[in-house]
Design a protein around this motif. Sequence first.
Motif, mmCIF file in Angstrom:
data_model
loop_
_atom_site.group_PDB
_atom_site.id
_atom_site.type_symbol
_atom_site.label_atom_id
_atom_site.label_comp_id
_atom_site.label_asym_id
_atom_site.label_seq_id
_atom_site.Cartn_x
_atom_site.Cartn_y
_atom_site.Cartn_z
ATOM 1 N N SER A 209 0.824 -1.220 0.000
ATOM 2 C CA SER A 209 0.000 0.000 0.000
ATOM 3 C C SER A 209 0.852 1.262 0.000
ATOM 4 N N LYS A 211 2.790 4.518 -1.768
ATOM 5 C CA LYS A 211 2.573 5.490 -2.839
ATOM 6 C C LYS A 211 3.820 6.348 -3.041
ATOM 7 N N CYS A 239 -2.471 -2.462 -3.367
ATOM 8 C CA CYS A 239 -3.064 -1.188 -3.770
ATOM 9 C C CYS A 239 -2.136 0.000 -3.521
ATOM 10 N N ARG A 241 0.648 2.858 -5.323
ATOM 11 C CA ARG A 241 0.350 3.803 -6.399
ATOM 12 C C ARG A 241 1.580 4.654 -6.754
ATOM 13 N N ASP A 242 1.702 4.995 -8.031
ATOM 14 C CA ASP A 242 2.593 6.059 -8.514
ATOM 15 C C ASP A 242 4.069 5.804 -8.197
ATOM 16 N N GLU A 269 -8.825 -2.468 -0.603
ATOM 17 C CA GLU A 269 -8.051 -1.406 -1.221
ATOM 18 C C GLU A 269 -7.678 -0.316 -0.222
ATOM 19 N N TYR A 272 -8.291 6.038 -1.881
ATOM 20 C CA TYR A 272 -7.769 7.252 -2.506
ATOM 21 C C TYR A 272 -8.936 8.160 -2.829
ATOM 22 N N PRO A 276 -8.922 6.414 -8.411
ATOM 23 C CA PRO A 276 -8.267 6.290 -9.715
ATOM 24 C C PRO A 276 -8.821 5.152 -10.561
ATOM 25 N N ASN A 288 -2.385 -2.445 -7.947
ATOM 26 C CA ASN A 288 -1.495 -1.286 -7.991
ATOM 27 C C ASN A 288 -2.032 -0.312 -9.024
ATOM 28 N N TYR A 289 -1.730 0.980 -8.824
ATOM 29 C CA TYR A 289 -2.150 2.014 -9.761
ATOM 30 C C TYR A 289 -0.946 2.798 -10.287
ATOM 31 N N ASP A 290 -0.864 2.911 -11.599
ATOM 32 C CA ASP A 290 -0.027 3.905 -12.281
ATOM 33 C C ASP A 290 1.458 3.801 -11.959
#
Length: 425
Positions: A209, A211, A239, A241-242, A269, A272, A276, A288-290
């Motif tokens: 988790s 970011k 989850c 991110r970035d 999750e 956010y 997203p 995962n995001y981005d």
Amino acid sequence: MTSGDVNPPMADAPLIGATSCDPLPMPSGNIIDVTPAQADQLGTIALGASPGDVIRLADGTYNITAGVGMNLSKPGLTVISASRDASKVTLDGGAYVSRELIQITASNVTVAHITLKNARNHPIHLYPGAGADITGAMIYGVVIIDGGQQFIKSNPDKSNAEVATAHFVDDVTVACSTFTMTAAGRAYVPINPDNTGYPCYTGGIDAHSAKGWLVRRNRFEGIYCDSGLAEHAIHFWHCGRDQLIEQNGFVNNARAIGLGLTDGAGFNERPYADNPHAADKMGAYAGNYDGMIRNNFIFADVSAFDCGICLEQAMGAKVIANTVVRTGMATTGNAVEYRFANSLVTIDNTIATSIVMRDAGRATLGTNQLAPPVTQFVNAAAGDLHLKDTATDALDKGTMRADLTDDIDGEPRASATPDLGADER
């Protein structure tokens, strides 16, 4: 207590592909000088330090027998070798006596230019220690050898069931460092008494988790098990991110880079506010995001190999200009794979032995070279995947991208027709 600087250091460790990294300057502020004779006092020294203090380690080996060597619980602390040469300062957990050599539980902590070896579990463990998010940690020029579990572990302060109220570890930099598992370390993992539920419970960077991490110009080697499947050399899941993962070298790891894991059943999750990829999701959970994976060399020639870049429920992931090659003993597994319906990825300008879709993964595939001959690389067996001038199927075959301006060495890309893979010849 003294202040001042020392002579310029030697390089910390070889980084195949990446250009050499400059040492960090010695921080200003209050400096606490420590010698190896004070190894058993490191924990007390760290807890007694004030925010912004610099714990400066003299050359030598610090034999750590405490369960936790140091808990860096004050904002802005720095632990750094006086020589700024990791080969000269070692924190050694001995016969895997110390459970964790360094804990980071506050924001803006730096650990630089030291060697950490033989921790029973995690040489470095980051987690929120005071009921608040922690941010801004930097791990730089560190050599990590033989962690009994993950070499760098990062997790929230709450369980998966309570993730909505958890605190997180964000905006961390891991740069110019090396992660190595030796044969002796590999033999210890299955007999680690803390690994009885999973005898191959080891990996490189394992962040839950998380970011905004930057993982750049590191080398990962030999992170696999003789029996069983190890975790990834770099893994962001639950989850996160970035993340930006670039200009790293990987040699003979079971799994090199992972974003997400499994189909997400049973996971909750991280929340956010901007929700997203809401319009793109095919289910309730994304692993995962981005994340951006760019300009990395990945080579494997071990039977334990599973995948080079492994994308599972990875929404918005970009795999740009990497070179991923398996050969020899790595007879199975995929160089790059994207898996499950909530994987929505872009793979472009990449050289890979294979790029494989699994379990309804979704991808935009750009210009890539598949099944490259190893003869087009300078020294694949050593992880040196720079292109030779005979690599005609890769040279000038790429496409111009706004997010691709340099290569693994930091050299500029050809603006209109870059080379495929991580190296711009």
